[in-house]
Design a protein around this motif. Structure first.
Motif, short mmCIF file in Angstrom:
data_model
loop_
_atom_site.label_atom_id
_atom_site.label_comp_id
_atom_site.label_asym_id
_atom_site.label_seq_id
_atom_site.Cartn_x
_atom_site.Cartn_y
_atom_site.Cartn_z
N ARG A 18 1.27 -11.89 -5.86
CA ARG A 18 1.77 -11.60 -4.52
C ARG A 18 1.77 -10.10 -4.25
O ARG A 18 1.90 -9.30 -5.17
N MET A 19 1.61 -9.76 -2.99
CA MET A 19 1.63 -8.35 -2.58
C MET A 19 3.04 -7.81 -2.78
O MET A 19 4.00 -8.38 -2.26
N LYS A 23 3.54 -4.35 4.73
CA LYS A 23 3.61 -5.34 5.80
C LYS A 23 3.47 -6.77 5.29
O LYS A 23 4.06 -7.70 5.83
N TYR A 24 2.68 -6.95 4.24
CA TYR A 24 2.41 -8.29 3.71
C TYR A 24 3.14 -8.56 2.40
O TYR A 24 2.72 -9.41 1.61
N LYS A 25 4.23 -7.85 2.17
CA LYS A 25 5.02 -8.03 0.96
C LYS A 25 5.37 -9.51 0.78
O LYS A 25 5.83 -10.17 1.72
N ARG A 27 3.31 -11.99 0.25
CA ARG A 27 2.18 -12.88 0.55
C ARG A 27 1.25 -12.93 -0.66
O ARG A 27 1.05 -11.95 -1.35
N ASP A 31 -4.34 -14.58 0.12
CA ASP A 31 -4.09 -14.91 1.53
C ASP A 31 -3.97 -13.67 2.42
O ASP A 31 -3.71 -13.79 3.62
N LEU A 32 -4.17 -12.50 1.85
CA LEU A 32 -4.14 -11.28 2.68
C LEU A 32 -5.28 -11.32 3.69
O LEU A 32 -6.37 -11.81 3.38
N TYR A 36 -7.34 -6.16 6.10
CA TYR A 36 -6.41 -5.39 5.28
C TYR A 36 -7.03 -5.07 3.92
O TYR A 36 -6.93 -3.95 3.42
#
Length: 73
Positions: A18-19, A23-25, A27, A31-32, A36
């Motif tokens: 996971r990130m 912004k995408y923490k 995720r 799936d990013l 990005y």
């Protein structure tokens, strides 16, 4: 040319990664959004394991291979 061999353990680890920030923490990396990941490619991937994972995600997305992760969801 060096022969590449798949690493099933790294593949499974990437499927669950996971990130950790931004912004995408939270995720899944796979799936990013592609723009990005392309931005990271242009600006430079972070150092270490995360950078290697993001670079792998970039290659997967750039080559349309996201389907490889569908069975793992």
């Amino acid at each position: 040319m060096e022969e590449l061999t798949p690493d099933p353990e790294a593949f499974l680890e990437l499927a669950e990664a996971r990130m950790p920030f931004g912004k995408y923490k939270g995720r899944l990396l796979i799936d990013l959004p592609e723009p990005y990941v392309v931005w990271f490619k242009q600006k430079g991937f972070p150092a270490g394991k995360l950078g290697k994972q993001l670079e792998t995600v970039y290659v997967i997305k750039a080559n349309g291979l996201e389907h490889l992760f569908k069975r793992l969801r």
